[in-house]
Design an enzyme around this catalytic site. Structure first.
Site, PDB file in Angstrom:
ATOM      1  N   ASP A 288       0.848  -1.190   0.000  1.00  0.00           N
ATOM      2  CA  ASP A 288       0.000   0.000   0.000  1.00  0.00           C
ATOM      3  C   ASP A 288       0.887   1.245   0.000  1.00  0.00           C
ATOM      4  O   ASP A 288       1.795   1.361   0.785  1.00  0.00           O
ATOM      5  CB  ASP A 288      -0.871  -0.038   1.275  1.00  0.00           C
ATOM      6  CG  ASP A 288      -2.086   0.856   1.190  1.00  0.00           C
ATOM      7  OD1 ASP A 288      -1.914   2.065   1.142  1.00  0.00           O
ATOM      8  OD2 ASP A 288      -3.201   0.310   1.163  1.00  0.00           O
TER       9      ASP A 288
ATOM     10  N   HIS B  98      -7.497  -0.803 -10.117  1.00  0.00           N
ATOM     11  CA  HIS B  98      -7.424   0.281  -9.133  1.00  0.00           C
ATOM     12  C   HIS B  98      -6.173   1.142  -9.334  1.00  0.00           C
ATOM     13  O   HIS B  98      -6.244   2.370  -9.314  1.00  0.00           O
ATOM     14  CB  HIS B  98      -7.442  -0.329  -7.731  1.00  0.00           C
ATOM     15  CG  HIS B  98      -7.450   0.665  -6.626  1.00  0.00           C
ATOM     16  ND1 HIS B  98      -8.568   1.385  -6.283  1.00  0.00           N
ATOM     17  CD2 HIS B  98      -6.476   1.078  -5.770  1.00  0.00           C
ATOM     18  CE1 HIS B  98      -8.289   2.183  -5.262  1.00  0.00           C
ATOM     19  NE2 HIS B  98      -7.025   2.019  -4.936  1.00  0.00           N
TER      20      HIS B  98
END
Lengths: 429, 429
Positions: free
Chosen positions: A243, A337
């Protein structure tokens, strides 16, 4: 042992060019501060951002030898907790001013909060009735960060000082927001590498409010412990993804411009400040985990193993948006994404994502109530968070596996100079 | 990098005399395991219980240089997670067998759980559909511990194997127990020094249940991060007290006798096992923190600063129960918590307290929903927990500041030998 002082504290994760002489050389008194370094005579590595998202990809992770004694600086150009390395434990809490409390009470509260923060971040007890919960421990990279919500300004008669950037975020069709856990007059973010140090700070901040404010909502989060991995970009979330790969890096020339309000920006009290978007994003883990690893990678557009784009290379290799496979299909799917959130696909918008994961037990359906306490920082939410979320709201592949459950937007002023408190330019301007 | 193996893992907090050759020398494959030690070439201290309750008071804390790579052993005389050093993050979860599931399904589940545990504690991915949440990280001292509740035995037709020690605990007048968060057929305790490693294990354990069992309740907890303090007996709770001072030490000659069921004990499947009492003890922090520090010390009977008895000395100095002040008052008040819980005042009863703190956000009254996930271990609950709690229930000074909100009692069998699964002697006996 009790009164041993530590004259030279280290500064983890300080942004380039940011210095703070205010606390250097101040001894840490009263609390025991026998950090692992001093107690054992270990050869120490260089201090720095240990495993945080801000580390340059080529850097090896800093060895974890100083978890307790590492400290961030309270005084400085920016508030702490924005560019500092991710901490293992975090709390976010919003307060509403009490009925009858206005600008004067808010100013007094920010003054108390700032003094408590200065003390706790230096490893000292809070100024009054310390609970002893953090006793024996070092500051453990504690940071405490303060922000103002949209509703703060009307309650304090400061409407004219309210930045246009605090205008409510647009409603997104996929939002499922709980208003009771959204927004608030005042917002505080706490992070530390020790859970008791973080809890102690949260409780001290809450007690400082006295009769001036009360808790509106409060959430807990966590990240990997420094030292659990030597992977330089270590932040994984509870979906198992790396992330923050595309986060702007403090070393980049336009970092400050993207993340911080300019020195002569508007309004002037926000100089060197930033805007925080805070969202509780629930992960629908049962659905997500039914996907194969390959299907998960197609949703994100990156490999789970190392975060590299599906078009190849390593985590930091630029994504090849046009690359196709033998059948002519895009290697990075059109609704992936990572394709949709790429800054250069969004007018250069950039935000600094600095999240915590959360896990609040098991929901009634037996699935963990878990996900991401998404916190992102930007000079202008209308150029950072909003355009990216608008694109995602039209349907990226990830959207069916997550649910935005709360939202807040807060104006986080610049750091306090020595002798100042956070927000003083607003409250006494 | 990906396939690097770590031939020599360290064993933190193994009790004296407990050895486990099963996993030694097994390479750790697939997961990146560049722990700080290997990556940096730091001089390492000796491995051992880092700051845990089990450290002898004269020992300095072990330097924290190996948080990620430290591992506990799955195979052994006892299950892990009983004498190991406290971990920074913990989960406890109870499952009930599904309707229709019996002894056969339970045996298959314990076999799956044991294999998953063996893998995860060695730093390997789980055997199937690993979520990647722990990827990049080392085992981080992960332990997973399994127990059986009273209700398990009727559901599996094993009533004759149910130990008398599992008879329901007496009701205590001060209990405010939520039955939905109490007891359960099966109990699992997870601890690790990294929150993502712990979450990953919890999720893997839950997925292993398949259709055989479902979650009854689940709670999260934490302790100080290793390295946050160099204080040798570091466990403080959220009241700010040092916790576990009087814990029996593995080096004491009667330790095994007090904590573990004898090799030839009853029932035989519990040989080398232990009984766990698990209680969610809410702390009424607003009330507690209104007391002065001196008043808090009188409630406990010990100094907050260092845990020493109010009769003097250091943390480990025996309490002088008769000592009076100039006015003739007992220095350790007659209802002080530490006086009432002293083992030698309770027929020599002893339990090994190995708790986690919990903090589940803010309650409706604005006070943190926080306290102690009390977990204690003993060879016989009727000689360990019960007599002490009976005395406390008659009113120690602490009782008005805490509230027992849930309770469980579980039979935790001995450790699995190589090739065995936990509970095999019960389920295939």
């Amino acid at each position: 042992m009790v009164d041993q002082s530590i004259p030279e504290a280290r500064t983890p994760g300080t942004a380039p060019g940011e210095t703070d002489a205010a606390s250097a050389g101040e001894g840490i008194s009263r609390r025991r501060m026998l950090g692992t370094a001093g107690a054992t005579g270990l050869v120490l590595g260089t201090a720095g951002a240990a495993g945080g998202y801000a580390a340059a990809p080529s850097e090896a992770a800093t060895p974890l030898t100083s978890l307790g004694t590492d400290r961030a600086m309270f005084h400085g150009k920016h508030q702490p907790g924005i560019t500092d390395a991710l901490q293992a434990r975090g709390h976010v809490v919003a307060f509403d001013l009490a009925a009858g409390a206005g600008r004067k009470e808010a100013a007094a509260l920010l003054r108390r909060w700032s003094e408590t923060t200065r003390r706790l971040m230096a490893g000292e007890p809070s100024g009054h009735d310390d609970t002893d919960v953090a006793r024996d421990a070092g500051p453990s990279s504690l940071t405490i960060t303060f922000g103002f919500g949209h509703s703060f300004f009307a309650r304090t008669g400061l409407e004219k000082q309210r930045p246009a950037s605090l205008d409510p975020l647009p409603e997104f069709s996929s939002d499922r927001l709980d208003k009771k856990r959204s927004n608030g007059d005042l917002w505080v973010q706490i992070g530390a590498n020790d859970s008791l140090v973080a809890f102690h700070a949260l409780r001290a901040i809450q007690k400082d409010t006295g009769s001036a404010a009360r808790v509106r909502w409060q959430m807990n989060g966590f990240n990997r412990s420094p030292g659990a991995t030597a992977h330089p970009m270590t932040a994984r979330n509870l979906m198992g993804q790396i992330d923050g790969t595309r986060n702007p890096k403090p070393a980049e020339s336009d970092f400050d411009q993207r993340i911080f309000v300019p020195e002569k920006g508007e309004p002037t009290w926000m100089a060197n400040g930033s805007y925080a978007v805070v969202r509780r994003i629930r992960m629908l883990l049962d659905d997500w985990e039914k996907l194969s690893g390959k299907a998960q990678e197609d949703v994100i557009g990156r490999r789970k193993s190392d975060g590299a784009a599906l078009s190849g290379g390593t985590e930091t290799t630029a994504m090849n948006l046009e690359k196709t496979d033998a059948e002519g299909n895009l290697v990075v799917p059109i609704n992936a994404h990572a394709r949709i959130t790429r800054p250069d696909q969004n007018g250069g918008a950039a935000m600094l994502r600095r999240p915590f994961s959360f896990h609040d037990g098991i929901d009634t359906d037996g699935v963990p109530d878990a996900g991401l306490l998404f916190i992102c920082w930007q000079a202008d939410p209308l150029r950072g968070f909003v355009p990216v979320q608008r694109k995602l709201d039209r349907g990226d592949a990830l959207s069916q596996f997550i649910r935005h459950e709360s939202s807040g937007l807060f104006a986080v002023p610049g750091g306090a100079a020595k002798g100042e408190y956070v927000g003083q330019k607003l409250l006494e301007g």
